[in-house]
Design an enzyme around this catalytic site. Sequence first.
Site, short mmCIF file in Angstrom:
data_model
loop_
_atom_site.label_atom_id
_atom_site.label_comp_id
_atom_site.label_asym_id
_atom_site.label_seq_id
_atom_site.Cartn_x
_atom_site.Cartn_y
_atom_site.Cartn_z
N GLU A 129 0.82 -1.21 0.00
CA GLU A 129 0.00 0.00 0.00
C GLU A 129 0.85 1.26 0.00
OE1 GLU A 129 -2.58 -0.10 3.47
OE2 GLU A 129 -1.03 -0.96 4.73
N ASP A 156 -4.38 3.77 1.06
CA ASP A 156 -3.05 4.21 1.46
C ASP A 156 -2.14 4.34 0.24
OD1 ASP A 156 -2.68 4.68 4.32
OD2 ASP A 156 -3.35 2.62 4.57
N ASP A 270 -8.02 -25.61 -25.59
CA ASP A 270 -6.69 -26.21 -25.45
C ASP A 270 -6.17 -25.95 -24.04
OD1 ASP A 270 -5.98 -23.60 -25.59
OD2 ASP A 270 -4.52 -23.82 -27.20
#
Length: 286
Positions: A129, A156, A270
């Site tokens: 953060e 933050d 696939d």
Amino acid sequence: MRTRRTLLYVPGSDWRKMEKAASLGADCVCLDLEDGVAPSSKTEARLLISKALSELDFGRSERLLRVNSADSGLQAEDLRLAGHPSLQGLVLPKAGSAADVQAVGHVLLRAEQERNLPPNTLSLLTQIESAMGLVNLKEIASADPHLVALVFGSEDFASDVGAIRTPQADEIFYARSAVAIHAAAFGLQAIDMLHVNFKDAAGLSQLAAQGARLGYSGMQIVHPDQIAPVVAAFTPSAEEVAWAQRVVDGYEQHAAEGRGAFALDGKMIDMPLVKAARRVLARAGY
Ligand code: COA
Ligand code: MG
């Protein structure tokens, strides 16, 4: 790895909310000593958290504690709770370097020795953060064997880089995606940003669905009403499970006949799609 769809924060200074949190069935309950607790209440919160861990039955919820950050001057005192016999792990906020994570990892190792637990039984979740945390993601993600998850702290982070928050969240998208990618690269879980507007269920569902699409395994929450929509977003629907099962069955049948790629409902299937289908089945508990 343990299921961590909902990580519910509860202020450690609020006994009523801790009691309530014990009964809600969140995957993780995070008793908070950091930003959910006023600076003047940190000492009282440590005592209340110790009491909560001793007396409350949190059921199957993981019992976590969020300590204060490395540079707060409060962390050493917080970390004394790591020795509590009922605690299962720590959340480290504002990790900026591998050293921040390793310091807490050492404390967990000591706690494991004191509690007669095998090494790396206790979990460490670390919040990314800050700008420095993002720049050092690779070192942080591989810093300590206790680490089980990277947690994206959007508010933050935005404040640290000087970003201006918008509802679209374009300004934090790069960081949000980088956290999920680094978690995948190092075999960790990724726990997504908060939706601070806890009355906005539609906005929460949208954000959580976007997080699941980005590869997050769960989300941080702050209110009981946020549990159900987040669980729904991080649990594959019956249709998704049915499709994934058909993809895997189809693959196995064709592989047994010596064939790789095959067609299912007009789509080419696939290996990457088979792997994605297996992940859906794993998330659904198959
Ligand atoms: N954990 C446990 N219970 C919670 C809770 C939480 N995080 N947030 C609310 N509740 C409970 C309330 O106690 C109330 O239950 P009660 O009536 O049986 O006592 C019920 O849920 C409804 O709550 P409500 O009245 O809608 O909210 P509030 O005004 O009491 O609280 C907040 C709103 C935002 C203050 C609260 O949700 C909260 O403290 N969240 C966590 C904040 C935090 O930890 N922040 C730091 C990390 S980001
Ligand atoms: Mg934070």
